[in-house]
Design an enzyme around this catalytic site. Structure first.
Site, PDB file in Angstrom:
ATOM      1  N   SER A  38       0.857  -1.200   0.000  1.00 20.55           N
ATOM      2  CA  SER A  38       0.000   0.000   0.000  1.00 20.55           C
ATOM      3  C   SER A  38       0.886   1.240   0.000  1.00 20.55           C
ATOM      4  CB  SER A  38      -0.860   0.005   1.275  1.00 20.55           C
ATOM      5  OG  SER A  38      -1.481   1.256   1.443  1.00 20.55           O
TER       6      SER A  38
ATOM      7  N   TYR B 112      -1.232  -1.418  10.406  1.00 22.50           N
ATOM      8  CA  TYR B 112      -1.392  -1.606   8.955  1.00 22.50           C
ATOM      9  C   TYR B 112      -0.166  -1.055   8.214  1.00 22.50           C
ATOM     10  CZ  TYR B 112      -3.706  -1.449   4.363  1.00 22.50           C
ATOM     11  OH  TYR B 112      -4.037  -1.623   3.038  1.00 22.50           O
TER      12      TYR B 112
HETATM   13  N1  LIG Z   1      -8.887  -0.763  -0.724  1.00 25.50           N
HETATM   14  C1  LIG Z   1      -7.858   0.023  -0.556  1.00 25.50           C
HETATM   15  O1  LIG Z   1      -7.991   1.256  -0.511  1.00 25.50           O
HETATM   16  C2  LIG Z   1      -6.476  -0.547  -0.430  1.00 25.50           C
HETATM   17  C3  LIG Z   1      -5.403   0.341  -0.490  1.00 25.50           C
HETATM   18  C4  LIG Z   1      -4.113  -0.150  -0.375  1.00 25.50           C
HETATM   19  C5  LIG Z   1      -3.912  -1.514  -0.237  1.00 25.50           C
HETATM   20  N2  LIG Z   1      -4.984  -2.354  -0.184  1.00 25.50           N
HETATM   21  C6  LIG Z   1      -4.706  -3.772  -0.019  1.00 25.50           C
HETATM   22  O2  LIG Z   1      -5.340  -4.488  -1.046  1.00 25.50           O
HETATM   23  C7  LIG Z   1      -5.567  -5.823  -0.623  1.00 25.50           C
HETATM   24  C8  LIG Z   1      -6.999  -6.201  -0.938  1.00 25.50           C
HETATM   25  O3  LIG Z   1      -7.868  -5.419  -0.138  1.00 25.50           O
HETATM   26  P1  LIG Z   1      -9.275  -4.910  -0.701  1.00 25.50           P
HETATM   27  O4  LIG Z   1      -9.259  -3.450  -0.672  1.00 25.50           O
HETATM   28  O5  LIG Z   1      -9.603  -5.618  -1.935  1.00 25.50           O
HETATM   29  O6  LIG Z   1     -10.231  -5.329   0.515  1.00 25.50           O
HETATM   30  P2  LIG Z   1     -11.297  -6.478   0.678  1.00 25.50           P
HETATM   31  O7  LIG Z   1     -12.337  -6.386  -0.383  1.00 25.50           O
HETATM   32  O8  LIG Z   1     -11.712  -6.406   2.098  1.00 25.50           O
HETATM   33  O9  LIG Z   1     -10.448  -7.803   0.413  1.00 25.50           O
HETATM   34  C9  LIG Z   1      -9.650  -8.395   1.379  1.00 25.50           C
HETATM   35  C10 LIG Z   1      -9.514  -9.851   0.991  1.00 25.50           C
HETATM   36  O10 LIG Z   1      -8.629 -10.483   1.913  1.00 25.50           O
HETATM   37  C11 LIG Z   1      -9.217 -11.691   2.318  1.00 25.50           C
HETATM   38  N3  LIG Z   1      -8.724 -12.086   3.625  1.00 25.50           N
HETATM   39  C12 LIG Z   1      -8.771 -11.398   4.794  1.00 25.50           C
HETATM   40  N4  LIG Z   1      -8.231 -12.127   5.783  1.00 25.50           N
HETATM   41  C13 LIG Z   1      -7.823 -13.303   5.213  1.00 25.50           C
HETATM   42  C14 LIG Z   1      -7.192 -14.470   5.708  1.00 25.50           C
HETATM   43  N5  LIG Z   1      -6.878 -14.600   7.005  1.00 25.50           N
HETATM   44  N6  LIG Z   1      -6.920 -15.475   4.840  1.00 25.50           N
HETATM   45  C15 LIG Z   1      -7.251 -15.365   3.534  1.00 25.50           C
HETATM   46  N7  LIG Z   1      -7.838 -14.296   3.004  1.00 25.50           N
HETATM   47  C16 LIG Z   1      -8.130 -13.276   3.852  1.00 25.50           C
HETATM   48  C17 LIG Z   1     -10.727 -11.414   2.322  1.00 25.50           C
HETATM   49  O11 LIG Z   1     -11.484 -12.615   2.152  1.00 25.50           O
HETATM   50  P3  LIG Z   1     -12.130 -13.514   3.305  1.00 25.50           P
HETATM   51  O12 LIG Z   1     -12.661 -12.584   4.343  1.00 25.50           O
HETATM   52  O13 LIG Z   1     -13.135 -14.286   2.558  1.00 25.50           O
HETATM   53  O14 LIG Z   1     -11.008 -14.367   3.800  1.00 25.50           O
HETATM   54  C18 LIG Z   1     -10.851 -10.599   1.040  1.00 25.50           C
HETATM   55  O15 LIG Z   1     -10.954 -11.442  -0.075  1.00 25.50           O
HETATM   56  C19 LIG Z   1      -5.234  -5.850   0.859  1.00 25.50           C
HETATM   57  O16 LIG Z   1      -3.950  -6.392   1.023  1.00 25.50           O
HETATM   58  C20 LIG Z   1      -5.247  -4.386   1.248  1.00 25.50           C
HETATM   59  O17 LIG Z   1      -4.449  -4.126   2.371  1.00 25.50           O
HETATM   60  C21 LIG Z   1      -6.259  -1.911  -0.287  1.00 25.50           C
END
Ligand SMILES: NC(=O)c1ccc[n+]([C@@H]2O[C@H](COP(=O)([O-])OP(=O)(O)OC[C@H]3O[C@@H](n4cnc5c(N)ncnc54)[C@H](OP(=O)(O)O)[C@@H]3O)[C@@H](O)[C@H]2O)c1
Length: 251
Positions: free
Chosen positions: A140, A153
């Site tokens: 991120s 985080y």
């Molecule tokens: N959205 C943003 O603004 C943003 C910005 C920078 C970085 N990111 C990064 O992008 C990545 C994806 O996030 P997102 O924004 O797409 O959020 P999201 O829709 O909440 O997706 C998070 C994913 O991680 C999975 N997950 C959580 N805990 C887990 C575990 N213990 N084992 C396996 N899977 C797990 C969740 O699925 P289950 O709950 O089904 O396991 C879900 O599929 C993350 O690494 C996040 O930190 C996001």
């Protein structure tokens, strides 16, 4: 080695039951790759897999190293060697250090940092043996420098960027491409709960397109949106007194 989407016959994406992982899976499946998606919510994964013949669903918690190894051998047996992995599973808890929540801090480290390490432990031996592959994980822009309320985080994401820088030369020598994806704010389940302003918020479809094109170009860092990336990279190059003067306004 040039990894065009056609050359990625088999892609593994963790954290693909929603958000960035899901949208990236959909794009790659549409382009003809087989995409094995994993996360904990099998119902959500199966619903996504039901929408495209090139997507298969596999339940795996990234904190469970043994299960990740099982999944990698199952999907490689079924769909061939993994050419590209996108380790996107992540957790975010707003964390003020004055109200320290050790449990959430530990979960963040276990999922964001150790989840990537355990996923690598499962996928990397095969790639090393084949002397080919592309590994990527989602960190991120919050990993560039300290930001308010993101002690756990931000620390895990900084560690992921650092780890990518560290392993790139070593793995490149083994013909394995390394990329780190640094998104800014993207509208997903993770950010839906945020109460603070999210400048330059992107839609997940657009973010996923950026991820695919960046990986396709074999960029080391795939970062977006450029406005937030430039601002944060700039303030992180200032002297600390000026950096904290700016950051203090955000607390
Ligand atoms: N959205 C943003 O603004 C943003 C910005 C920078 C970085 N990111 C990064 O992008 C990545 C994806 O996030 P997102 O924004 O797409 O959020 P999201 O829709 O909440 O997706 C998070 C994913 O991680 C999975 N997950 C959580 N805990 C887990 C575990 N213990 N084992 C396996 N899977 C797990 C969740 O699925 P289950 O709950 O089904 O396991 C879900 O599929 C993350 O690494 C996040 O930190 C996001």
């Amino acid at each position: 080695m040039s990894n065009t989407p056609n050359k990625w016959k088999h892609v593994w994406i963790t954290g693909a039951s929603s958000g960035l992982g899901e949208y990236t899976a959909r794009i790659l499946a549409e382009r003809g790759c087989h995409v094995s998606i994993s996360a904990r919510s099998l119902d959500k994964l199966e619903a996504i897999a039901a929408t495209h013949e090139n997507i298969s669903a596999h339940e795996a918690d990234v904190t469970d190293g043994d299960r990740l190894k099982e999944v990698v051998s199952e999907i490689e047996a079924a769909h061939g060697p993994i050419d590209l992995c996108i380790l996107s599973a992540g957790a975010w808890f707003q964390s003020s250090i004055t109200e320290l929540n050790i449990e959430n801090f530990q979960k963040t480290v276990d999922v964001n940092l150790m989840g990537v390490v355990k996923s690598l432990d499962a996928v990397l031996p095969g790639m090393l043996e084949r002397r080919s592959g592309h590994i990527s994980w989602v960190a991120s822009v919050a990993g560039y420098g300290g930001l308010p309320n993101a002690a756990s985080y931000g620390a895990t994401k900084a560690a992921l960027i650092h780890m990518a820088e560290t392993v790139k030369p070593e793995l490149e020598a083994k013909n394995i491409v390394v990329s780190v994806v640094n998104p800014g704010f993207v509208r997903t389940a993770m950010t839906d709960k945020n109460k603070f302003p999210m400048p330059f918020l992107m839609e997940p479809e657009d973010a996923a397109e950026k991820i695919v094109s960046g990986l396709e170009a074999e960029k080391f860092e795939v970062a977006f949106p450029w406005q937030l990336v430039w601002i944060l990279k700039f303030i992180n190059h200032l002297s600390y007194w000026l950096y904290f003067k700016i950051i203090k306004r955000l607390v």
